[in-house]
Design an enzyme around this catalytic site. Structure first.
Site, mmCIF file in Angstrom:
data_model
loop_
_atom_site.group_PDB
_atom_site.id
_atom_site.type_symbol
_atom_site.label_atom_id
_atom_site.label_comp_id
_atom_site.label_asym_id
_atom_site.label_seq_id
_atom_site.Cartn_x
_atom_site.Cartn_y
_atom_site.Cartn_z
ATOM 1 N N GLU A 120 -3.762 -9.589 3.736
ATOM 2 C CA GLU A 120 -4.536 -9.256 4.938
ATOM 3 C C GLU A 120 -5.690 -10.228 5.189
ATOM 4 O OE1 GLU A 120 -2.719 -5.290 3.699
ATOM 5 O OE2 GLU A 120 -3.398 -7.138 2.752
ATOM 6 N N GLU A 137 0.837 -1.217 0.000
ATOM 7 C CA GLU A 137 0.000 0.000 0.000
ATOM 8 C C GLU A 137 0.866 1.259 0.000
ATOM 9 O OE1 GLU A 137 -4.108 -1.082 2.188
ATOM 10 O OE2 GLU A 137 -2.301 -1.627 3.332
HETATM 11 N N1 T1G Z 1 3.989 -7.636 11.856
HETATM 12 C C1 T1G Z 1 4.686 -8.032 12.964
HETATM 13 N N2 T1G Z 1 5.570 -9.090 12.983
HETATM 14 C C2 T1G Z 1 5.739 -9.729 11.823
HETATM 15 C C3 T1G Z 1 5.041 -9.377 10.634
HETATM 16 C C4 T1G Z 1 4.140 -8.267 10.682
HETATM 17 N N3 T1G Z 1 3.465 -7.854 9.611
HETATM 18 N N4 T1G Z 1 5.429 -10.229 9.664
HETATM 19 C C5 T1G Z 1 6.321 -11.068 10.216
HETATM 20 N N5 T1G Z 1 6.509 -10.779 11.505
HETATM 21 C C6 T1G Z 1 7.433 -11.436 12.441
HETATM 22 C C7 T1G Z 1 7.057 -12.896 12.688
HETATM 23 O O1 T1G Z 1 6.115 -13.011 13.714
HETATM 24 C C8 T1G Z 1 8.400 -13.478 13.088
HETATM 25 O O2 T1G Z 1 8.624 -13.127 14.413
HETATM 26 C C9 T1G Z 1 9.378 -12.712 12.218
HETATM 27 O O3 T1G Z 1 8.694 -11.512 11.831
HETATM 28 C C10 T1G Z 1 9.796 -13.458 10.980
HETATM 29 O O4 T1G Z 1 8.636 -13.867 10.298
HETATM 30 C C11 T1G Z 1 -3.098 -1.780 6.976
HETATM 31 C C12 T1G Z 1 -3.717 -4.334 7.913
HETATM 32 C C13 T1G Z 1 7.086 -11.613 5.554
HETATM 33 C C14 T1G Z 1 6.638 -13.662 4.279
HETATM 34 O O5 T1G Z 1 0.340 -10.553 6.510
HETATM 35 O O6 T1G Z 1 3.873 -13.452 5.707
HETATM 36 O O7 T1G Z 1 -0.514 -4.714 6.505
HETATM 37 O O8 T1G Z 1 8.560 -15.363 15.420
HETATM 38 O O9 T1G Z 1 9.011 -16.321 10.584
HETATM 39 O O10 T1G Z 1 9.126 -17.192 7.043
HETATM 40 O O11 T1G Z 1 -3.428 -3.102 5.121
HETATM 41 O O12 T1G Z 1 6.469 -13.190 7.922
HETATM 42 O O13 T1G Z 1 10.736 -14.340 14.809
HETATM 43 O O14 T1G Z 1 9.364 -13.402 16.696
HETATM 44 O O15 T1G Z 1 7.201 -15.461 9.054
HETATM 45 O O16 T1G Z 1 10.756 -15.410 6.322
HETATM 46 C C15 T1G Z 1 0.020 -7.858 6.238
HETATM 47 C C16 T1G Z 1 2.981 -11.352 7.321
HETATM 48 C C17 T1G Z 1 -0.078 -7.324 7.617
HETATM 49 C C18 T1G Z 1 2.674 -10.559 6.108
HETATM 50 C C19 T1G Z 1 8.425 -13.598 6.053
HETATM 51 N N6 T1G Z 1 1.264 -8.582 6.094
HETATM 52 N N7 T1G Z 1 4.310 -11.909 7.305
HETATM 53 O O17 T1G Z 1 8.306 -14.964 6.265
HETATM 54 O O18 T1G Z 1 9.613 -15.188 8.459
HETATM 55 S S1 T1G Z 1 -1.623 -6.534 7.873
HETATM 56 C C20 T1G Z 1 1.315 -9.892 6.254
HETATM 57 C C21 T1G Z 1 4.631 -12.948 6.511
HETATM 58 C C22 T1G Z 1 -1.498 -5.052 7.026
HETATM 59 C C23 T1G Z 1 -2.619 -2.985 6.235
HETATM 60 C C24 T1G Z 1 -2.743 -4.252 6.953
HETATM 61 C C25 T1G Z 1 6.003 -13.519 6.682
HETATM 62 C C26 T1G Z 1 7.017 -13.043 5.629
HETATM 63 P P1 T1G Z 1 9.340 -14.097 15.369
HETATM 64 P P2 T1G Z 1 8.551 -15.315 9.626
HETATM 65 P P3 T1G Z 1 9.529 -15.775 6.990
#
Ligand code: T1G
Length: 694
Positions: free
Chosen positions: A125, A105
Site C-alpha cells: 500500500e 489482510e
Molecule cells: N485494483 C484494481 N486493479 C488492479 C489492482 C488492484 N489492486 N491490481 C492490478 N490491477 C489491474 C491493473 O491495473 C491491470 O489492469 C491488471 O489488473 C493487471 O495488472 C485496504 C488499501 C498483482 C503484482 O498494490 O502490484 O489493498 O491495465 O498489469 O504485472 O489495505 O498488478 O489490464 O486494465 O499489474 O501481472 C494493494 C497492485 C491495493 C497490488 C500483478 N495492492 N497490483 O502484476 O499485472 S491497496 C497492490 C500489482 C489495498 C487495503 C489497501 C500487480 C500484480 P489493466 P498488472 P501483473
C-alpha cells in the site's frame, strides 16, 4: 451470492472461491460475496471448516484501487476481515500467486494460512501513498513481530512464501494442487482439534520502544518527501501501544488522511499510467508483433553494455559488435564487473551470472548480425557515424529485422532515410545506466511500421522496462522538456541566482538532485560538448550565456576533477565555491545583466512551468499521445517525484489557470521567444480544465 464468488461444499469443508479477473481485486461485489460465503459456512451445520481461495493467476491482489475515488460501499473491508476472524469455525486462506494488500489482510483475518511455494505475500500500500487499511498494521506486528512488520509495511516489498513461513505468517507451504492441499489441511485442523487462533488476540511485543523513531530516522533520506512511510510507522507503533480495537481506529484515521491526500492520488495515477502507457492509442492491444529471439547491439560502450545486459537478463541472446578488439574487451569487462558486483552483493547467483555472460557473443564483424531479429545501435552521438552504421546494417541484416537507434536526440527519420527499409527503423532510447533505469523511450519515425513500434513496446516490457511511445523531435519528450528547465536555470544564474539556490529549490521540490549538482556528477564536459554540438540552434542569449564554458575552460568538469559548479572534498561532499560566485557575477556584468534577488518561488515556476508549457506543446504536436506518456517519462527517466504524479498531473493539481498566468508573466519578463504559451495550455486554462480533464 454475487457471480464472482462461489460457495461449494467438499465433505465438511466449505470452499469460498473468488473469481474476479485479472487479479481478484476486492471490489464491493467480491467483499459481499466472501461475506455471504462465510455466513453460509457458519450457518451450515455440516460444515466444520472453510477455505478461501481464488481462481485464475493469483490470490487477492488487494482492494480494488479503482474504487478509491468513489464513495465507499459496504461491507467495508476492515469489517469483513473482522467477520472472518470472528467465525466460530476455522477459516483457512489458501494462497497462490500474490496475496497483496487487502488480500493479505483477509488472510491475516483467517485462522490459518497455507501457500504454494511460488506464492508471494506483501502489503504494498505504501507504494500507492497509502497504508494497509484493513488491519494489516495491527495484525501483522502481532503475528510476525514489530521489526518484520515495519520492514514489510514501510518498504511495501512482498516476500516469498518460504520467508513468510519462517516469520510465522504462513502456517504451511504446500505443493501440488492447492485446493486439494487446502482440504487436507482443513481436515487436519479438525482432526487435531487445533484451536482457532485469532491474530488480533496476540500481542505485538516491542523490545526497544525507540525502534519507531530509529526507523523513521533510518528511512528519512530515502523516503524524503513521502507521507505514507512515516504514517505506516505510526500505525505499527499504535499496535504496540493500544488495544486492538483502539489500534484499528488509529489505523483507520491514518489511512483516511492518506487516502484523501494529493500524494496518494498522484501515486495511484502513476500506478494506472504505468500500465496504460504500454497501450498504443489507435492500435488494438493484440496488434501483431514480430518475434524477438535474438538481438544485436552495435557499440560496447557504457550504453551498449547496459543494453546488452537488459536482454540477456531476460534470457535473449545478444551479439555485441565493436570496431576494435580493445573496445570489445573493455565493454565485456564492464559487463562482467557489473554482474560480479551484483553477485558479491548476494542479489545474483554466480551460475546465473555465468548463464547471462554466456548469452553474449562478441564480434568485430557486421556479418554476425545477419540473423538477429532486432539491432540496437549505441555508438557515438554523431549523425554521420550513425548513418554509416545504419547503411551497413541495411546491407547485412535479414528482411524483417528491426533496426533501432539509442540516440537521445538525433533525427530518427534522417537515420532511417539512409536505409531501404525505413519502415523497420525506429529509436529505442535507453537511459543511463541502461541495465538499471526503467524508462525506455520508443521513438516511432514517420515511416516506422505499426508492427515495428508495437514490437518495441512489447519487447520493452519483456526486458522489464517501462516503454513509452513518442514521436520524432529534438530531444523527444524527456530531453526536450529538460532543455527548457536547463535554459531557464541558466538564465536565472545570469540574473541573480546561484547554483546552490537553484539546486536547493529543485531538490526541495522532490527531485533527487538539482541541475548543477547533477551536472557535476555526470561531468560538465558532456553538457559542454552537447552545447557546442547544438551551438547553431541556440538563441543569441543562450549562446552568450557562457557560464558553463567558462567553468569548463578552467578544467572544472565536476566531481571527476574535484570541482565544477561546487568544489568537492575527498569524500565527494560538495560545498559552494566563492570562485564560481565571482565567475557568475562577473559574467552578468560582461553580458550587461543587472543582478537582482530571485525568489525560490520564481525559480520553481521558471524551472517547472517551462517544462509543463513545453509538455503541452509536445501533446499538441502529437509527439506524446497523452499526458500520462509525459508523466511516465519524467517519473521513470528523470526522477520527477512520484508523489506529485509527473509534470502534467502536477500541473492539474496546481491549476492550469495559475500556470498559464505565470507563463504570460515570464513571457513579459524573459521574452516571447522562450515563454510563448502553448495554445493547448491557454485553451484549457480559459476553459477551467486540466490536461486530464475528460
Ligand atoms: N485494483 C484494481 N486493479 C488492479 C489492482 C488492484 N489492486 N491490481 C492490478 N490491477 C489491474 C491493473 O491495473 C491491470 O489492469 C491488471 O489488473 C493487471 O495488472 C485496504 C488499501 C498483482 C503484482 O498494490 O502490484 O489493498 O491495465 O498489469 O504485472 O489495505 O498488478 O489490464 O486494465 O499489474 O501481472 C494493494 C497492485 C491495493 C497490488 C500483478 N495492492 N497490483 O502484476 O499485472 S491497496 C497492490 C500489482 C489495498 C487495503 C489497501 C500487480 C500484480 P489493466 P498488472 P501483473
Amino acid at each position: 451470492m454475487p457471480e464472482n464468488v462461489t460457495f461449494s461444499k467438499q465433505g465438511s469443508t466449505g470452499i469460498i472461491s473468488v473469481n474476479n479477473p485479472p487479479v481478484n481485486a476486492l471490489s464491493q461485489a467480491v467483499r459481499a460475496g466472501i461475506k455471504a460465503g462465510v455466513e453460509k459456512g457458519i450457518a451450515d451445520k455440516d460444515i466444520t471448516a472453510m477455505v478461501i481461495l481464488c481462481e485464475g493467476r493469483t490470490f487477492i491482489a488487494g482492494a480494488d484501487i479503482r474504487e478509491f475515488g468513489k464513495p465507499p460501499l459496504e461491507p467495508f473491508l476492515p469489517d469483513l476481515v473482522q467477520f472472518i476472524e470472528d467465525s466460530p469455525k476455522p477459516v483457512i486462506a489458501a494462497i497462490h500467486g500474490t496475496a497483496l494488500g487487502g488480500g493479505l489482510e483477509i488472510s491475516l483475518g483467517c485462522h490459518f494460512r497455507i501457500a504454494l511455494a511460488s506464492a508471494i505475500v506483501g502489503l504494498p500500500e505504501v507504494k500507492l501513498g497509502l497504508l494497509p487499511g484493513a488491519g494489516g498494521t495491527q495484525r501483522l506486528p502481532r503475528l510476525a513481530g514489530v521489526q518484520a512488520a515495519l520492514e514489510m509495511i514501510v518498504s511495501g516489498t512482498p516476500i516469498t512464501a518460504a520467508k513468510a513461513q519462517s516469520m510465522g505468517i504462513i502456517d504451511e507451504v504446500v505443493g501440488g494442487d492447492l485446493k486439494v492441499a487446502a482440504l487436507v489441511f482443513a481436515q487436519k485442523v479438525i482432526d487435531e482439534k487445533r484451536p482457532i487462533r485469532k491474530v488480533s488476540t496476540l500481542t505485538a511485543k516491542v523490545g526497544n520502544p525507540a525502534v519507531f523513531d530509529e526507523y523513521a530516522k533510518r528511512i528519512a533520506r530515502k523516503q524524503r518527501g513521502f507521507l505514507a512511510p512515516f504514517q505506516c510507522i505510526k500505525a505499527v507503533e499504535a499496535a504496540t501501544k493500544l488495544s486492538f480495537s483502539e489500534g484499528m481506529k488509529r489505523e483507520r484515521q491514518l489511512f483516511m488522511e492518506l487516502k484523501d491526500s494529493s500524494q496518494s492520488r498522484a501515486q495511484r495515477h502513476v500506478f494506472f499510467s504505468e500500465r496504460e502507457v504500454v497501450r498504443i492509442p489507435g492500435l488494438p492491444n493484440d496488434y501483431p508483433t514480430r518475434e524477438i529471439k535474438s538481438v544485436g547491439v552495435v557499440g560496447a560502450g557504457t550504453m551498449g553494455g547496459g543494453i546488452a545486459m537488459c536482454f540477456v537478463n531476460a534470457g535473449i541472446p545478444v551479439v555485441l559488435l565493436e570496431v576494435k578488439q580493445e573496445f570489445l574487451d573493455k565493454g565485456f569487462g564492464i559487463i562482467r564487473k557489473n554482474y560480479a558486483n551484483t553477485v558479491t552483493k548476494g542479489s545474483l547467483k554466480q551460475e546465473v551470472m555465468d548463464q547471462r555472460m554466456a548469452l553474449i557473443k562478441s564480434t568485430l564483424s557486421y556479418e554476425d548480425l545477419n540473423d538477429v531479429d532486432l539491432v540496437i545501435e549505441a555508438v557515438f552521438e554523431d549523425m554521420a557515424v550513425k548513418k554509416e552504421v545504419f547503411a551497413k546494417l541495411d546491407t547485412v541484416c535479414k528482411p524483417g529485422a528491426i533496426l533501432a537507434s539509442n540516440t537521445s536526440y538525433l533525427n530518427i527519420d534522417e537515420i532511417a532515410a539512409t536505409t531501404k527499409r525505413p519502415q523497420d527503423v525506429m529509436g529505442m532510447h535507453f537511459f543511463s545506466p541502461a541495465n538499471v533505469m526503467k524508462l525506455l523511450e520508443n521513438v516511432r519515425g514517420a515511416k516506422t511500421a505499426p508492427e515495428v513500434y508495437a514490437t518495441a513496446m512489447k519487447i520493452g516490457k519483456k526486458i522489464s522496462k517501462v516503454p513509452v511511445l513518442v514521436g520524432v523531435c529534438d530531444g523527444f519528450v524527456g530531453n526536450r522538456m529538460l532543455a527548457k528547465r536547463s535554459r531557464e536555470c541558466g538564465f536565472m544564474l545570469e540574473e541573480g541566482a546561484l547554483p546552490q539556490q537553484i539546486d536547493k529549490v529543485i531538490y526541495d521540490f522532490g527531485f533527487p538532485m538539482g541541475p548543477y549538482a547533477m551536472g557535476d556528477l555526470a561531468g560538465l564536459d558532456i553538457g559542454w560538448r552537447n552545447r557546442k554540438a547544438k551551438f547553431d540552434q541556440l538563441t543569441p542569449r543562450e549562446r552568450a550565456n557562457t557560464i558553463l564554458d567558462k567553468i569548463c575552460e578552467i578544467g572544472r568538469y565536476g566531481q571527476k576533477t574535484g570541482a565544477g559548479f561546487y568544489k568537492y572534498d575527498d569524500k565527494r561532499n560538495a560545498t559552494p565555491d566563492p570562485l564560481i560566485e565571482e565567475l557568475i557575477v562577473k559574467h552578468s556584468q560582461e553580458v550587461g545583466i543587472k543582478r537582482r534577488a530571485i525568489t525560490d518561488q520564481e525559480i520553481l515556476e521558471r524551472a517547472i512551468y517551462s517544462m509543463i508549457n513545453e509538455g503541452a506543446k509536445i501533446m499538441e504536436e502529437g509527439i506524446a499521445a497523452r499526458p500520462l506518456d509525459i508523466d511516465v517519462v519524467w517519473i521513470y527517466g528523470y526522477g520527477f517525484p512520484v508523489y506529485l504524479g509527473g509534470p502534467m498531473f502536477y500541473a492539474d493539481q496546481v491549476g492550469l489557470k495559475k500556470i498559464y498566468a505565470a507563463v504570460l508573466k515570464y513571457k513579459g519578463m524573459v521574452g516571447a521567444e522562450y515563454w510563448e504559451p502553448s495554445p493547448l495550455l491557454a485553451k484549457l486554462a480559459k476553459e477551467g480544465k486540466g490536461f486530464y480533464s475528460k
